[in-house]
Design a protein around this motif. Structure first.
Motif, PDB file in Angstrom:
ATOM      1  N   ALA A 335       0.721  -1.236  -0.023  1.00 19.62           N
ATOM      2  CA  ALA A 335       0.066  -0.041  -0.131  1.00 19.62           C
ATOM      3  C   ALA A 335       0.829   1.129   0.018  1.00 19.62           C
ATOM      4  O   ALA A 335       1.792   1.359   0.533  1.00 19.62           O
ATOM      5  CB  ALA A 335      -1.017  -0.102   1.122  1.00 19.62           C
ATOM      6  N   SER A 336       0.406   2.210  -0.745  1.00 22.32           N
ATOM      7  CA  SER A 336       1.127   3.743  -0.818  1.00 22.32           C
ATOM      8  C   SER A 336      -0.041   4.670  -0.493  1.00 22.32           C
ATOM      9  O   SER A 336      -1.124   4.643  -0.689  1.00 22.32           O
ATOM     10  CB  SER A 336       1.793   3.669  -2.064  1.00 22.32           C
ATOM     11  N   ARG A 337       0.342   5.603   0.412  1.00 27.70           N
ATOM     12  CA  ARG A 337      -0.314   6.567   0.910  1.00 27.70           C
ATOM     13  C   ARG A 337       0.051   8.056   0.543  1.00 27.70           C
ATOM     14  O   ARG A 337       1.034   8.350   0.967  1.00 27.70           O
ATOM     15  CB  ARG A 337      -0.778   6.434   2.253  1.00 27.70           C
ATOM     16  N   GLY A 338      -0.915   8.838  -0.082  1.00 26.09           N
ATOM     17  CA  GLY A 338      -0.420  10.263  -0.285  1.00 26.09           C
ATOM     18  C   GLY A 338      -1.188  11.031   0.769  1.00 26.09           C
ATOM     19  O   GLY A 338      -1.974  10.640   1.879  1.00 26.09           O
ATOM     20  N   GLY A 339      -1.419  12.179   0.688  1.00 24.81           N
ATOM     21  CA  GLY A 339      -1.880  13.059   1.734  1.00 24.81           C
ATOM     22  C   GLY A 339      -3.311  13.271   1.711  1.00 24.81           C
ATOM     23  O   GLY A 339      -4.130  13.449   2.767  1.00 24.81           O
ATOM     24  N   SER A 340      -4.051  12.737   0.528  1.00 25.40           N
ATOM     25  CA  SER A 340      -5.644  12.630   0.394  1.00 25.40           C
ATOM     26  C   SER A 340      -5.973  11.467  -0.612  1.00 25.40           C
ATOM     27  O   SER A 340      -4.957  10.879  -1.061  1.00 25.40           O
ATOM     28  CB  SER A 340      -6.206  13.924  -0.289  1.00 25.40           C
TER      29      SER A 340
END
Length: 448
Positions: A335-340
């Protein structure tokens, strides 16, 4: 810049505020970065850029309803409004049976691994300028170079923290250093351009600026006086700096969301031999000083070294928690996560293990083929695997690289390309995705 402890605390505080505001579950990611970039052109300073920023993203759940929101203003009043809006949005969102945090029993619980991603060296702007000048001067000094698009050097530092309401909190930092040069050879309609660059986590691992510049100049000069190529079916050999794009297309077909949408050319290929048995492709998030190394994924799950292709066989899909639930499987730590927005899927440090023969031997029996050093355009269909891209490079005649070629198109299907792919033995770890020289049989080449 905040310390790792302060960054982690900021994310945890936002998650706690979301729970108090009525969220059933929440996670937050905090990121801050600072970088200095200097570019020069024709021996003169062209630009100095210093950027610093921070962002925090919050995702909240009300049952199976979710919403996400982000902000770059860390004022407590702003963050309070952020929490209230996120909870209100989640109450009105449609239900999603696959939404939710990662499985609690799979969260990272051990001490974070030491990956050596941060460097104590932080060059002053004067040192960056000198490095940029050396790179460009070395490129311009190569005989045949007539103009320059510039040279540059940069240094950066970042911190990332993730916290969830069901028990995970972690943070890590990273640094980066880079040098580049881009120059032109020839004149008028015969002008050719090329570049060279290098990036590393630690300054001591960075190529010497002069070497970067010389590579850029030599590459541009080598492309002068391209010849026309008759169309036909022939072997194509991919230079390591662009051969990694083939692995990129493979990974694009392996991500869980594409499989769940049934929009991948690999849909029915799980467990199949896509490549020759001599081909193994590794994803290693725990590589010391790796350009994409990370101690945990974007949902707080542990990460590990994994064979994506094991002796030619496709081993499995790359999944975040949502796509894993949809497919009835377990998340894989990708999983990768950005700010939104919800988490996506990404790989880390990927490489194809080297073969047993040299690049020279790889092309020794090629009577007529193409050595590709540049790819142009995005003519790849991720659903069918059809492949057609503009290219430039060199003609291979009787086993030797000869004249430059440009304005050609190479075409095939990715599955056919994978089946015939042969890696050479010249693997070097220089990028986030690394491959040796690659040979693909029987591609259709259309001359300009």
């Amino acid at each position: 810049m905040l310390s790792l402890e302060e960054a982690q605390s900021r994310a945890q505080d936002l998650v706690s505020a979301a729970r108090k505001a009525g969220a059933d579950a929440a996670d937050a990611i905090y990121a801050c970065n600072a970088s200095t970039n200097i570019s020069v052109r024709l021996g003169a300073l062209e630009d100095i850029e210093r950027s610093e920023g921070e962002e925090i993203g919050l995702r909240v759940f009300i049952g199976n309803r979710s919403a996400s929101i982000s902000a770059s203003d860390m004022n407590p009043a702003t963050l309070g409004t952020l929490v209230d809006r996120a909870v209100a949005m989640a109450r009105e969102a449609p239900e999603d049976p696959y939404a939710g945090l990662a499985p609690q029993d799979r969260l990272m619980k051990k001490r974070l691994p030491a990956l050596d991603l941060t460097d104590s060296e932080e060059p002053e702007p004067a040192a960056l300028r000198e490095r940029a000048m050396i790179a460009e001067d070395a490129a311009r000094a190569v005989p045949g170079i007539t103009n320059s698009e510039g040279g540059g050097a940069s240094s950066g530092r970042s911190q990332i923290a993730l916290a969830t309401s069901h028990g995970f909190a972690g943070a890590y930092g990273a640094t980066s250093h880079s040098t580049w040069a881009s120059v032109l050879a020839g004149s008028g309609s015969d002008m050719q351009r090329d570049y060279a660059s290098h990036s590393a986590r630690h300054l001591e691992d960075l190529d010497q600026a002069e070497a970067v510049g010389v590579r850029a100049g030599q590459r541009a000069v080598a492309r002068l006086n391209p010849v026309k190529v008759d169309s036909g079916v022939m072997p194509v050999i991919f230079d390591p700096r662009i051969g990694s794009s083939l692995v990129g297309h493979l990974i694009g077909g392996m991500v869980g969301p594409a499989i769940a949408r049934r929009s991948s050319f690999l849909l029915e290929s799980l467990g199949e031999a896509l490549f020759d048995a001599n081909v193994t492709i590794i994803d290693d998030p725990l590589l010391a000083r790796g350009l994409r190394s990370r101690p945990f994924d974007g949902e707080g799950l542990p990460v590990e070294r994994r064979a994506l292709i094991d002796k030619g066989v496709l081993t499995g899909w790359l999944m975040d928690s949502a796509s894993a639930r949809q497919l009835g499987q377990e998340p894989t730590g990708h999983a990768s996560r950005g700010g939104s927005g919800a988490p996506g899927v990404s790989i880390t440090n990927v490489h194809m293990e080297p073969g047993s023969i040299s690049p020279g031997d790889l092309m020794a029996d090629v009577k007529r083929g193409i050595y590709v050093t540049e790819l142009i355009g995005m003519g790849v269909n991720g659903v069918t695997g059809d492949y057609s891209r503009g290219a430039a490079g060199f003609l291979i005649e009787n086993g030797a690289v000869t004249n430059a070629v440009s304005e050609i198109t190479i075409a095939s299907n990715l599955k056919a390309m994978f089946r015939s792919l042969i890696p050479a033995n010249d693997l070097h770890f220089r990028y986030a995705m690394n491959v040796p020289t690659l040979r693909v049989h029987g591609m259709t080449v259309a001359g300009g």
